[in-house]
Design an enzyme around this catalytic site. Structure first.
Site, PDB file in Angstrom:
ATOM      1  N   GLY A 119      -3.228  42.005  71.146  1.00 47.21           N
ATOM      2  CA  GLY A 119      -3.120  42.607  69.808  1.00 47.21           C
ATOM      3  C   GLY A 119      -3.632  44.029  69.710  1.00 47.21           C
ATOM      4  O   GLY A 119      -4.179  44.612  70.660  1.00 47.21           O
ATOM      5  N   HIS A 134     -17.090  46.532  53.827  1.00 47.38           N
ATOM      6  CA  HIS A 134     -17.677  47.772  54.362  1.00 47.38           C
ATOM      7  C   HIS A 134     -18.571  48.479  53.324  1.00 47.38           C
ATOM      8  O   HIS A 134     -19.733  48.787  53.602  1.00 47.38           O
ATOM      9  CB  HIS A 134     -16.587  48.741  54.822  1.00 47.38           C
TER      10      HIS A 134
HETATM   11  P1  NDP Z   1      -2.657  41.362  65.558  1.00 50.88           P
HETATM   12  O1  NDP Z   1      -1.718  41.075  64.450  1.00 50.88           O
HETATM   13  O2  NDP Z   1      -2.298  42.430  66.529  1.00 50.88           O
HETATM   14  O3  NDP Z   1      -2.872  39.963  66.295  1.00 50.88           O
HETATM   15  C1  NDP Z   1      -3.623  39.802  67.488  1.00 50.88           C
HETATM   16  C2  NDP Z   1      -2.903  38.813  68.385  1.00 50.88           C
HETATM   17  O4  NDP Z   1      -2.887  37.540  67.746  1.00 50.88           O
HETATM   18  C3  NDP Z   1      -1.448  39.168  68.628  1.00 50.88           C
HETATM   19  O5  NDP Z   1      -1.326  40.022  69.734  1.00 50.88           O
HETATM   20  C4  NDP Z   1      -0.802  37.835  68.861  1.00 50.88           C
HETATM   21  O6  NDP Z   1      -0.962  37.488  70.225  1.00 50.88           O
HETATM   22  C5  NDP Z   1      -1.640  36.873  68.024  1.00 50.88           C
HETATM   23  N1  NDP Z   1      -0.993  36.582  66.751  1.00 50.88           N
HETATM   24  C6  NDP Z   1      -0.539  37.443  65.834  1.00 50.88           C
HETATM   25  N2  NDP Z   1      -0.013  36.805  64.784  1.00 50.88           N
HETATM   26  C7  NDP Z   1      -0.133  35.493  65.043  1.00 50.88           C
HETATM   27  C8  NDP Z   1       0.200  34.321  64.336  1.00 50.88           C
HETATM   28  N3  NDP Z   1       0.767  34.355  63.138  1.00 50.88           N
HETATM   29  N4  NDP Z   1      -0.094  33.135  64.893  1.00 50.88           N
HETATM   30  C9  NDP Z   1      -0.684  33.082  66.086  1.00 50.88           C
HETATM   31  N5  NDP Z   1      -1.023  34.172  66.804  1.00 50.88           N
HETATM   32  C10 NDP Z   1      -0.753  35.350  66.295  1.00 50.88           C
HETATM   33  O7  NDP Z   1      -4.082  41.593  64.942  1.00 50.88           O
HETATM   34  P2  NDP Z   1      -5.087  42.801  65.125  1.00 50.88           P
HETATM   35  O8  NDP Z   1      -5.337  43.003  66.573  1.00 50.88           O
HETATM   36  O9  NDP Z   1      -4.638  43.937  64.325  1.00 50.88           O
HETATM   37  O10 NDP Z   1      -6.396  42.231  64.397  1.00 50.88           O
HETATM   38  C11 NDP Z   1      -7.106  41.129  64.899  1.00 50.88           C
HETATM   39  C12 NDP Z   1      -8.166  40.712  63.884  1.00 50.88           C
HETATM   40  O11 NDP Z   1      -9.026  41.810  63.641  1.00 50.88           O
HETATM   41  C13 NDP Z   1      -7.605  40.329  62.523  1.00 50.88           C
HETATM   42  O12 NDP Z   1      -8.412  39.335  61.983  1.00 50.88           O
HETATM   43  C14 NDP Z   1      -7.715  41.614  61.711  1.00 50.88           C
HETATM   44  O13 NDP Z   1      -7.812  41.351  60.346  1.00 50.88           O
HETATM   45  C15 NDP Z   1      -9.022  42.166  62.265  1.00 50.88           C
HETATM   46  N6  NDP Z   1      -9.126  43.612  62.163  1.00 50.88           N
HETATM   47  C16 NDP Z   1      -8.162  44.431  62.700  1.00 50.88           C
HETATM   48  C17 NDP Z   1      -8.307  45.803  62.614  1.00 50.88           C
HETATM   49  C18 NDP Z   1      -7.301  46.721  63.225  1.00 50.88           C
HETATM   50  O14 NDP Z   1      -7.494  47.932  63.121  1.00 50.88           O
HETATM   51  N7  NDP Z   1      -6.247  46.228  63.877  1.00 50.88           N
HETATM   52  C19 NDP Z   1      -9.476  46.416  61.938  1.00 50.88           C
HETATM   53  C20 NDP Z   1     -10.442  45.464  61.464  1.00 50.88           C
HETATM   54  C21 NDP Z   1     -10.246  44.123  61.570  1.00 50.88           C
HETATM   55  P3  NDP Z   1       0.038  36.516  71.014  1.00 50.88           P
HETATM   56  O15 NDP Z   1       1.326  36.468  70.296  1.00 50.88           O
HETATM   57  O16 NDP Z   1       0.134  37.110  72.382  1.00 50.88           O
HETATM   58  O17 NDP Z   1      -0.676  35.215  71.036  1.00 50.88           O
HETATM   59  C1  BG6 Z   2     -10.698  47.980  58.686  1.00 54.33           C
HETATM   60  C2  BG6 Z   2      -9.637  47.879  57.649  1.00 54.33           C
HETATM   61  O1  BG6 Z   2     -11.691  47.011  58.460  1.00 54.33           O
HETATM   62  O2  BG6 Z   2     -11.308  49.269  58.618  1.00 54.33           O
HETATM   63  C3  BG6 Z   2      -8.605  48.966  57.834  1.00 54.33           C
HETATM   64  O3  BG6 Z   2      -9.002  46.610  57.757  1.00 54.33           O
HETATM   65  C4  BG6 Z   2      -9.259  50.325  57.872  1.00 54.33           C
HETATM   66  O4  BG6 Z   2      -7.663  48.926  56.778  1.00 54.33           O
HETATM   67  C5  BG6 Z   2     -10.397  50.326  58.868  1.00 54.33           C
HETATM   68  O5  BG6 Z   2      -8.277  51.280  58.246  1.00 54.33           O
HETATM   69  C6  BG6 Z   2     -11.174  51.622  58.794  1.00 54.33           C
HETATM   70  O6  BG6 Z   2     -12.089  51.681  59.837  1.00 54.33           O
HETATM   71  P1  BG6 Z   2     -12.597  53.089  60.395  1.00 54.33           P
HETATM   72  O7  BG6 Z   2     -13.665  52.730  61.340  1.00 54.33           O
HETATM   73  O8  BG6 Z   2     -11.401  53.716  61.039  1.00 54.33           O
HETATM   74  O9  BG6 Z   2     -13.048  53.859  59.209  1.00 54.33           O
END
Ligand code: NDP
Ligand code: BG6
Length: 570
Positions: free
Chosen positions: A93, A319
């Site tokens: 992810g 936050h």
């Molecule tokens: P992603 O949507 O990229 O998901 C991570 C991985 O989870 C995917 O690569 C996929 O892997 C698996 N996945 C995605 N959707 C599903 C589904 N519906 N069911 C099962 N598996 C799934 O998430 P992020 O990496 O963006 O975020 C991960 C966590 O961190 C979340 O809880 C998000 O809210 C939190 N977060 C993210 C931030 C960001 O900047 N991205 C910032 C702060 C918090 P595969 O298909 O290979 O199994």
């Molecule tokens: C994450 C939020 O927790 O914080 C995002 O889900 C936001 O929407 C991010 O962009 C901001 O983090 P930073 O460290 O880039 O200010």
């Protein structure tokens, strides 16, 4: 480097490791048994230094007399038996690639990771170890004090990264992962850290599978849980209840990465290590406090997630509220994680529940500037047409306790605004009977002392003071006493995820959110969130790249406040 400090006879032996936080350990999992060459069995607990600088030597005191330093190898070999396996669940992810793997590498590069560690990526995607390594390698940087051995270090780090493809709810797949752990652990003491970087609807499946089938047999097992922790009080309590079917609270590390930011961590130092601030830190001197978050880009790519949550849950409830709690809490008994979290819970529980009248919501609309078009929030294909989800919110919060009675804590958070930044602004009261008030004209606010903590970017702390413009006439202006981090501390500031990952490995909970803190945080926001949805409150539209909806000014004006970020030229 290990530092040995022996007090008295072996029965009360203590050893200090070079690390970042000063504290003594008492939990049994922190105790290490040491067998000496004379077959004596000593138990010792690691003590940590606060700044990470290695101490120069070792001493052994017996009845106050310096004794010769005992031989180190016995101890070294015992410590070397510890292993840590770090599993990034959701390794394919966005967050894993963008933040977690680079943070792990930065820790390795800076020699903060334990000697024996292995990193596993876990997700459903079918990848080989090599493919994971290739993906990770594109995001690693030697950002701190770039040294010549950077690419060697990267190679060494990547060799310790492995991938395991599995379903999130499958105990069999976690059992296979357990076998891989054992292979790498090679009979040593096994500590295991799981980072849940996955959508929240599968948190519990993973915790069930991993805790039942891949928990450490002899060391600790910890889970870092990413936000969002539910959508409201009820769903958050349900998530906590489900997690606690498999884990105890001490195993759960709820991450809010803002707590790992340098200037947020510095808040307590600023307050409690300086005589000049704490006496002013109350309703007697502070007129209002502003907590401001803005991003100059929209929800691009994350609209599907965002639309279910909105800006209040995404930024304010966690936050900004966490910063507020650290800002406003009473002095903790000590720097121990539990003492700090106790104070944060107390202040959160003293806060008034938010009402609709205390809030303004907005949503960005499309905008064309300099021939370039910027999309509206609802142009995102993953966002439902006609969505009412706020991408901007401003709110006035109050803490009903003796210290803060009547002081507005104004929060503002928005996406697709004119600039990116996060800051804390403290506006002080006017000087009573100010001898110079005529010099400020009718606008006394111009003379307000303001303490500004710029969390990002361009980290800085500055205090606006009134000063005489040099010359023969008596002219005053407002100038800044300025601590600009890039000038004072040229070394690059570590990413928040580095600090938090290291803390989780070290079992330091201070910067993670306890379940009662979470309950108190949701209690403030849940009724408002319900009302916004039930009444289908239509957000005020603001152009992409603007300063946000005008309603935010009216909200502040209700309390006689001006947003500091809009009038400040600094
Ligand atoms: P992603 O949507 O990229 O998901 C991570 C991985 O989870 C995917 O690569 C996929 O892997 C698996 N996945 C995605 N959707 C599903 C589904 N519906 N069911 C099962 N598996 C799934 O998430 P992020 O990496 O963006 O975020 C991960 C966590 O961190 C979340 O809880 C998000 O809210 C939190 N977060 C993210 C931030 C960001 O900047 N991205 C910032 C702060 C918090 P595969 O298909 O290979 O199994
Ligand atoms: C994450 C939020 O927790 O914080 C995002 O889900 C936001 O929407 C991010 O962009 C901001 O983090 P930073 O460290 O880039 O200010």
């Amino acid at each position: 480097m290990t530092i040995l400090r022996f007090h008295q006879r072996p029965s009360s032996l203590s050893i200090a490791f070079s690390s970042r936080h000063e504290r003594s350990f008492s939990g049994s999992s922190e105790l290490v048994t040491l067998t000496t060459r004379r077959n004596q069995c000593w138990r010792f607990s690691p003590l940590k230094s606060s700044n990470g600088s290695p101490l120069a030597g070792a001493s052994w005191k017996d009845d106050g007399k310096e004794m010769p330093v005992p031989k180190v190898p016995d101890i070294g070999s015992q410590l070397a038996e510890n292993t840590v396996s770090i599993t990034v669940v959701g390794a394919s992810g966005d967050l894993a690639k963008k933040k977690i793997f680079p943070a792990l590498f930065a820790l390795y590069y800076e020699d903060y990771l334990p000697q024996h560690f292995t990193v596993f990526g876990y997700a459903r995607s079918k990848l080989t170890d090599e493919e994971l390594r290739h993906t990770i390698s594109t995001t690693l940087t030697c950002r701190v004090d770039k040294r010549e051995n950077c690419s060697d270090k990267m190679e060494q780090f990547l060799r310790r990264c492995f991938y395991h493809s599995g379903q999130y709810g499958s105990e069999v797949d976690f059992c296979e992962l357990d076998n891989k752990f054992k292979e790498k652990e090679d009979g040593k003491l096994a500590n295991r850290l799981f980072y849940l970087s996955i959508p929240p609807n599968i948190f519990v499946d993973v915790v069930r599978g991993a805790s039942r089938s891949a928990s450490s047999p002899n060391g600790w097992t910890r889970f870092i849980v990413e936000k969002p922790f539910g959508r409201d009080s009820e769903s958050s309590s349900e998530l906590t209840r489900c997690l606690k079917m498999y884990l105890i609270e001490e195993q759960i590390f709820r991450i809010d990465h803002y707590l790992g930011k340098e200037l947020v961590e510095n808040l307590s130092v600023l307050r409690f290590a300086n005589l000049v601030f704490e006496p002013l830190w109350s309703r007697n001197y502070i007129r209002n406090v502003q907590l401001i978050f803005s991003e100059d880009f929209g929800t691009e790519g994350r609209g599907g997630y965002f639309d279910h949550y909105g800006i209040i849950r995404d930024i304010m409830q966690n936050h900004l509220l966490q910063i507020l709690a650290l800002f406003a809490m009473e002095t903790p008994v000590s720097l121990d994680g539990e003492d700090i979290r106790n104070e944060k819970v107390k202040v959160l529980r003293s806060m008034r529940v938010l009402k609709l009248d205390d809030v303004v919501v907005g949503q960005y609309k499309g905008h064309t500037k300099g021939g370039k078009s910027f999309p509206a929030y609802t142009d995102d294909p993953t966002v439902p047409k006609g969505s009412l989800t706020p991408t901007f919110a401003a709110a006035s919060l109050f803490i009903d306790n003796a210290r803060w009675d009547g002081v507005p804590f104004l929060m503002k958070a928005g996406k697709a605004l004119h600039r990116r930044g996060a800051e804390i602004r403290v506006q002080f009261r006017h000087v009573p009977g100010n001898l110079y008030k005529r010099k400020f004209g009718t606008d006394l606010d111009k003379a307000t002392n303001e303490l500004v903590i710029l969390v990002q970017p361009n980290e800085a702390i500055y205090l606006k003071i009134n000063n005489k413009v040099p010359g023969l006439s008596m002219r005053l202006d407002s100038s800044n006493l300025n601590l600009l981090y890039s000038e004072r501390y040229p070394r690059e500031i570590p990413d928040a995820y580095e600090r938090l990952l290291l803390d989780a490995i070290e079992g330091e909970r201070r910067l993670f959110i306890r379940s009662d803190e979470l309950d108190a945080a949701w209690a403030i926001f849940s009724p408002l969130l319900r009302e916004l949805e039930e009444k289908k409150v239509v957000p005020e539209l603001y152009p992409y790249g603007s300063r946000g909806p005008v309603g935010a000014h009216y909200l502040a004006a209700k309390y006689n406040v001006r947003w500091g970020d809009l009038s400040d030229s600094s």
